[in-house]
Structure formats: structure tokens, C-alpha cells
Design an enzyme around this catalytic site. Sequence first.
Site, short mmCIF file in Angstrom:
data_model
loop_
_atom_site.label_atom_id
_atom_site.label_comp_id
_atom_site.label_asym_id
_atom_site.label_seq_id
_atom_site.Cartn_x
_atom_site.Cartn_y
_atom_site.Cartn_z
N HIS A 17 -0.26 8.43 -3.67
CA HIS A 17 -0.98 7.17 -2.97
C HIS A 17 -0.16 5.97 -3.33
O HIS A 17 -0.39 5.27 -4.21
CB HIS A 17 -2.40 7.15 -3.72
CG HIS A 17 -3.31 5.87 -3.00
ND1 HIS A 17 -4.67 6.12 -3.14
CD2 HIS A 17 -2.71 4.96 -2.41
CE1 HIS A 17 -4.98 4.83 -2.42
NE2 HIS A 17 -4.00 4.24 -1.79
N HIS A 19 1.74 2.88 -0.76
CA HIS A 19 2.07 2.21 0.50
C HIS A 19 3.40 1.52 0.43
O HIS A 19 3.66 0.72 -0.44
CB HIS A 19 1.17 1.07 0.90
CG HIS A 19 -0.18 1.57 1.02
ND1 HIS A 19 -1.07 2.00 2.16
CD2 HIS A 19 -1.34 1.86 -0.27
CE1 HIS A 19 -2.15 2.31 1.74
NE2 HIS A 19 -2.59 2.28 0.44
N HIS A 197 -8.57 6.71 3.02
CA HIS A 197 -9.09 5.65 1.93
C HIS A 197 -10.73 5.82 2.23
O HIS A 197 -11.04 5.38 3.44
CB HIS A 197 -8.65 4.45 2.15
CG HIS A 197 -7.31 4.06 1.81
ND1 HIS A 197 -6.16 5.00 2.06
CD2 HIS A 197 -6.70 3.28 0.79
CE1 HIS A 197 -5.10 4.62 1.80
NE2 HIS A 197 -5.24 3.62 0.70
N GLU A 200 -13.51 2.95 -1.82
CA GLU A 200 -12.56 2.13 -2.73
C GLU A 200 -13.81 0.84 -2.71
O GLU A 200 -13.99 0.41 -3.92
CB GLU A 200 -11.54 1.56 -2.03
CG GLU A 200 -10.47 0.50 -2.65
CD GLU A 200 -9.37 0.26 -1.81
OE1 GLU A 200 -9.07 0.32 -0.67
OE2 GLU A 200 -8.60 -0.39 -2.72
N1 ADE Z 1 -3.35 -1.06 2.50
C1 ADE Z 1 -2.53 -1.04 1.51
N2 ADE Z 1 -3.11 -1.04 0.37
C2 ADE Z 1 -4.71 -0.73 0.49
C3 ADE Z 1 -5.84 -0.39 -0.10
N3 ADE Z 1 -5.80 -0.33 -1.44
N4 ADE Z 1 -6.95 -0.06 0.52
C4 ADE Z 1 -6.81 -0.07 1.96
N5 ADE Z 1 -5.78 -0.22 2.63
C5 ADE Z 1 -4.68 -0.67 1.93
ZN ZN Z 2 -4.00 2.65 -0.81
#
Ligand code: ADE
Ligand code: ZN
Length: 337
Positions: A17, A19, A197, A200
Amino acid sequence: MSDAATFIERLPKAELHLHIEGTFEPELMFAIARRNGIELPYGSVAELRAAYEFENLRDFLDIYYQGMNVLRTERDFYDLTWAYLERARAENVLHAEIFFDPQAHSGRGVAFATVIEGLHRALEDGAAKLGISAKLIPCFLRDLPAEDAMATLEEALAYKDSIVAVGLDSTELGHPPAGFREVFDRARAEGLLTVAHAGEEGPPEYVRQALDLLRVARIDHGNRALEDPALVARLAREGVPLTLCPLSNLRLKVVEDLAVHPLKEMLAKGLCVTVNSDDPAYFGGYVNENYRAVQEALGLTDQDLGLIARNSFEAAFLDAPEKQALIARLDAYLAER
Ligand code: ADE
Ligand code: ZN
């Protein structure tokens, strides 16, 4: 360095995970901005870093999308990815599955081809020069219409051999997975795996939708699943991996303190949890720093840490022999201690 820190540093692991745009360190951002003749709205690296104070996910995303605005050329995406791979290799990451946000680039006139060709070339060099294996996962921005996601998927399919799955990210609240069902159906029909995702900031229902409607193979984050015991039982029974990101949760105020991070309770409930860095340039730590932070806050044992690393390989989008080869390296490390 403490014993636990040394153990973590040398522990073979996968990162699932991450980005790539969230690895954009301010120093590199200034260098690329200069190269591209772009003026950043900050006078210095220190001033930029000082802006990294977030109240929630939306707050962070505003700065995150602004930062990536200086990425214009294939070389920019190569340099960004290469910097991450070097860092990951130094932290004993043997395999990485890397998210990117094509719509955040196409929306400002940078073609999908420019992005993926830079990323892909860096991954080839990473395999050849660093011995790190890696795969790419384009994510759809859930706060944009599903039609935009579908159009992005069509572009991505031209590079199907270079991607392993599709994902769903950006602002979660008010943007449930259900809206993206057809897009994910099409991706799976084309042989791609899916992740999303969920949980969260969003409720357990979003995790259920990701499982039932998007048929995801992993949940990214999933913290709020713990509010729903039946959902927890299902995640355990089905062995659905969760890609947790502790320092991200702290910095985005998903948890008020790492001492109350759900990771330990999830482990106790038999969930397949993994530890990852999400957007390390913004959240103050790469993957080992995330392992260290939860080890210290939650009193994790070497056995817990070894299990988390094992989960990271089990949950990876690799075939059985590839997983076995990586797990054998983990087992050799654990046995030599
Ligand atoms: N894009 C980059 N980081 C993210 C995250 N933690 N949650 C949702 N979208 C994201
Ligand atoms: Zn993320």
C-alpha cells in the site's frame, strides 16, 4: 539502535500500500520544478514541509494533488519511482505493489502513457539493478464520476501487461464503492485483480460493498471494519488481507494515538494484517518506520513482526512459486536469529 529496530531493518518484507505520488520528497519536488520551469508556492523545502499538518484525509489530499502538479515528463515519473525503489531496497522490501493516480495527471494534461512508461521503466531497472520485484496498480479517484473511471480503465487496458490490479482511492466519505461496480466488473472481466481503500474514514458498510460489489482481493486500510463484529468474523474466515498504514492513520487523525491503533486487536482476531507506508513523504516515515512505530506503541513481539512480514508476502499478487521463494528468504532470516 534498539534490538527491535535492527530486527525490523533486516526483516524481509513486501510493501502493498504505497502511492508513488506520496513518495515525492520536497527536495526532489523542488529539483523537478526547477527542471520544468515551474514555480512552487513555497519558498523552501522547510516551508513546504511545515505545510504538512493535516486535520483529515481531505486536508492531506489538497496538498498531495498540488505537489504532483510539477510531474510532467516520463523522466519525472521515472525519477520519482527510482527514488522510492532505492529507498525500499535499503529497507529490505523484496517486493512492492505500487499505486498511482492516472486521473490526477490526465486531469492536468499529462497522458496515461507518459505516466506508466516512466513508472514501468523504473520498475524494469529496479528488477535488474536492485533485485526488487514490483507491480503497478492504477487507482480510480472515487470523488470523480464513475464514467471518468471507466474511460481511465479503457486507457489502462492498453497497458494491461504492465498492471496487476486496479484500485479505488481519494476522498472516501460520501463516495461509497457501489458507484464503481461496473468499472470493477469490467476490470475483472479483463483479468485484473481489484483492491479498494475502505474503512479509512468511511463506515464498515463501505468495506462490505468493496467485498460484495467490487470483489476486492484486499482491503486498503479497513480500520473501521472493527466496529462490525460480523464483518470482522468474515474477514478472518475469508482471509481477506488488510493493508494497514499506521503513520498515515496518525497524521490524518484516523487514530488519535498509535497506542490505540487497531492493528494489535486485528492480529488477535486472526485478521491478515500488513504494515505499509501509504504516502511516506507526507507522513514522516517509510515502511520500516511504520513497523517501528507500531512495535513500540503496541509492544509487538518479534513473532508478531515476523507474522506481519509473512502476511505481506501471502497477500501479494504473485503466483505460488514466487511467494514461496520470498517466504523462504523470510524463513531463513528468522531461523538464523
Ligand atoms: N490517496 C493517497 N493516499 C490516500 C489515502 N490514504 N486515502 C485515500 N486516498 C489516498
Ligand atoms: Zn492509500
